[in-house]
Enzyme design. Structure first.
Site, PDB file in Angstrom:
ATOM      1  N   TYR A 143     -28.425  99.259   9.372  1.00  0.00           N
ATOM      2  CA  TYR A 143     -27.976  97.884   9.609  1.00  0.00           C
ATOM      3  C   TYR A 143     -29.067  96.870   9.292  1.00  0.00           C
ATOM      4  CZ  TYR A 143     -23.443  98.716  11.815  1.00  0.00           C
ATOM      5  OH  TYR A 143     -22.133  99.034  12.064  1.00  0.00           O
ATOM      6  N   LYS A 194     -27.232 113.651  10.353  1.00  0.00           N
ATOM      7  CA  LYS A 194     -26.978 114.500   9.194  1.00  0.00           C
ATOM      8  C   LYS A 194     -28.339 115.047   8.767  1.00  0.00           C
ATOM      9  CE  LYS A 194     -23.773 114.891   6.681  1.00  0.00           C
ATOM     10  NZ  LYS A 194     -22.878 116.074   6.530  1.00  0.00           N
ATOM     11  N   ASP A 227     -20.395 114.599  10.875  1.00  0.00           N
ATOM     12  CA  ASP A 227     -19.041 114.873  10.373  1.00  0.00           C
ATOM     13  C   ASP A 227     -18.336 115.913  11.247  1.00  0.00           C
ATOM     14  OD1 ASP A 227     -20.903 116.750   9.495  1.00  0.00           O
ATOM     15  OD2 ASP A 227     -19.920 117.108   7.574  1.00  0.00           O
ATOM     16  N   ASP A 251     -21.584 103.710  15.325  1.00  0.00           N
ATOM     17  CA  ASP A 251     -20.515 102.742  15.067  1.00  0.00           C
ATOM     18  C   ASP A 251     -19.210 103.475  14.770  1.00  0.00           C
ATOM     19  OD1 ASP A 251     -19.332 100.202  14.455  1.00  0.00           O
ATOM     20  OD2 ASP A 251     -19.564 100.660  12.330  1.00  0.00           O
ATOM     21  N   ASP A 255     -15.773 104.255  17.468  1.00  0.00           N
ATOM     22  CA  ASP A 255     -14.384 103.856  17.192  1.00  0.00           C
ATOM     23  C   ASP A 255     -13.454 105.051  17.313  1.00  0.00           C
ATOM     24  OD1 ASP A 255     -14.976 101.177  16.645  1.00  0.00           O
ATOM     25  OD2 ASP A 255     -13.689 101.134  14.866  1.00  0.00           O
TER      26      ASP A 255
END
Ligand code: IPM
Ligand code: MG
Length: 371
Positions: A143, A194, A227, A251, A255
Site C-alpha cells: 500500500y 506467500k 491462497d 485486505d 473481506d
C-alpha cells in the site's frame, strides 16, 4: 461522572452519514443513561472533503484526529469522485489517517451471530459458531512501498509497478497484537503469506516464528499460504481463531471472512496504533468494513449495525468500557433475534426495516437491558 472522552466523528460519504446518525443516538443514550460523557467533534474526510476544501484528508482533520482519544469513521468514496487523479482519490482519506496516526494493526472480527446463520451463502453447519479475528497490518507493505508508479518505456508501452516491503520491526509489532489477542481468545494464530514466492513473505514467516518462540510459546502458531487460507476459509472456517496477514492479504482475506457472516453490513473494525509509554494511550480509529455503498446511499435502507458495533469496539478498546460495549452488542443481537432485518440481511419471514427503525429498535433494547 466519568472523565470526558474526546471523540472525532468522521461520517464521510455515501451511507456513512446515515449510519453515523444512528450511532449519535446511541451515544446520546449512553450520555444520558450511563453517565458516560463524550466530547464530540466532527470533521471532513473523503469525497465530501474534496468538494469542500479540495483534499480527501485535510490537515485539519489529521490534527483533530491526533488530538482525539478515538476516531469513529464512516466511509469514503463514490462514483462522483471516481475519475479524479490517483493522488486525489477519496480513499486517501483513510490511508493518510492510518499512516499519519501510525495505526498499524487493523482488527476485523468476523463473527457469525446465531440469528444470522441463514444469511450466509455457505451452509449453516459450516458457518454456525464461526468467530474469527483478522489482524491486518495497515501502514506498510504494498500500500505504501516505494518505488511505485506507471512509467512509459522507450517503446511507448506502459509499465506499472508497486513494492511489497516490510521491515522486521513492522512484522514483529503487528504479530504481537495478534498473539496478545489469541491469548484472550482460543490461543491460536494462523499467519498468512506467500513465503513460497515472495521474499517479504519469507521474512514475514521467519519473524512471526521468532516472536512466537521468544515471547508467546503458549500460543499455537500455524503458517499458511494466503491462497490456501482463502480456500480453507470457505471450506472449514471454524479452524481459525486469529488470522494474521500483511496489508494486502489482510485486505482480501478480511473481506472473505466477512462474507462468511452473510453481511458486510454487520461488521465493525478497529485500527490501533502503538501504546505511548509515557501516557499509556494509543491512537485508534473505528470503522465499519462495508464502505460507502453508493448504490443505496440516501435511501434510508442501510444497515446501521456495523457502525454501531464499531462504536462498541471503541468503547472496549479505547476506553476499557467492556460492560457498555457488551450492552450495545447484546442489544443489537436481541433486535436481530426479534426478527428485524435491514435489506442486506433480509430473510423470509422476517420484518424488513430501514436505517432509522433499526436504530430505534436498538435504543429500545438498550432501554430494556438497562432497566
Ligand atoms: C479497507 C478498504 C481500503 C483498503 C480502501 C478503501 C483503501 O478496502 O479498509 O479494507 O484497501 O484498505
Ligand atoms: Mg478492503
Amino acid at each position: 461522572m466519568a472523565a470526558n472522552k474526546k471523540l472525532l466523528v468522521l461520517p464521510g460519504d455515501g451511507i456513512g452519514p446515515e449510519v453515523m446518525h444512528e450511532v449519535r443516538r446511541v451515544i446520546d443514550w449512553m450520555d444520558r443513561r450511563r453517565a458516560l460523557s463524550f466530547e464530540i467533534e466532527e470533521g471532513l474526510v473523503g469525497g465530501g472533503a474534496i468538494d469542500a476544501v479540495g483534499s480527501p484528508c485535510p490537515d485539519e482533520t489529521v490534527e483533530k484526529a491526533k488530538a482525539a482519544d478515538a476516531v469513529l469513521f464512516g466511509s469514503v468514496g463514490g462514483p462522483k469522485w471516481d475519475s479524479l487523479p490517483f493522488e486525489q482519490r477519496p480513499e486517501l482519506g483513510i490511508l493518510r489517517l492510518r499512516k499519519d496516526l501510525g495505526l498499524f494493526a487493523n482488527l476485523r472480527p468476523a463473527l457469525v451471530m446465531d440469528p444470522l446463520v441463514e444469511a450466509s451463502s455457505l451452509k449453516p453447519d459450516i458457518v454456525r459458531g464461526v468467530d474469527i479475528m483478522v489482524v491486518r497490518e495497515t501502514v506498510g507493505g504494498i500500500y505504501f512501498g516505494e518505488p511505485r508508479g506507471v512509467e512509459t518505456l522507450p517503446d511507448g508501452k506502459r509499465r506499472g509497478f508497486d513494492t511489497d516491503v516490510y521491515h522486521e520491526d513492522e512484522i514483529a509489532r503487528v504479530a504481537r497484537v495478534a498473539f496478545d489477542l489469541a491469548r484472550k481468545r482460543r490461543g491460536k494464530v494462523t499467519s498468512v503469506e506467500k513465503a513460497n514466492v515472495m521474499q517479504s513473505g519469507r521474512l514475514w514467516r521467519a519473524v512471526v516464528g521468532e516472536v512466537q518462540k521468544a515471547e508467546y510459546p503458549d500460543v499455537a502458531l500455524e503458517n499458511m499460504y494466503a491462497d490456501n487460507c482463502a480456500m480453507q476459509l470457505c471450506s472449514r472456517p471454524k479452524q481459525f481463531d486469529v488470522i494474521l496477514g500483511n496489508n494486502l492479504f489482510g485486505d482480501v482475506l478480511s473481506d472473505l471472512a466477512a462474507a462468511l457472516t452473510g453481511s458486510l453490513g454487520m461488521l465493525p473494525s478497529a485500527t490501533l496504533g502503538a501504546v505511548d509509554p509515557a501516557t499509556g494511550k494509543r491512537h485508534a480509529l473505528y470503522e465499519p468494513i462495508h464502505g460507502s455503498a453508493p448504490d443505496i446511499a440516501g435511501k434510508g435502507i442501510a444497515n446501521p449495525c456495523a457502525q454501531m458495533l464499531s462504536f462498541a469496539m471503541l468503547l472496549r478498546w479505547s476506553f476499557g468500557l467492556e460492560e457498555d460495549a457488551a450492552l450495545l452488542e447484546t442489544a443489537i443481537e436481541k433486535v436481530l433475534a426479534g426478527g428485524l432485518r435491514t435489506a442486506d440481511i433480509m430473510q423470509p419471514g422476517m420484518a424488513r426495516v430501514g436505517t432509522s427503525v433499526m436504530g430505534e429498535a436498538v435504543l429500545r433494547e438498550l432501554d430494556k437491558l438497562a432497566a
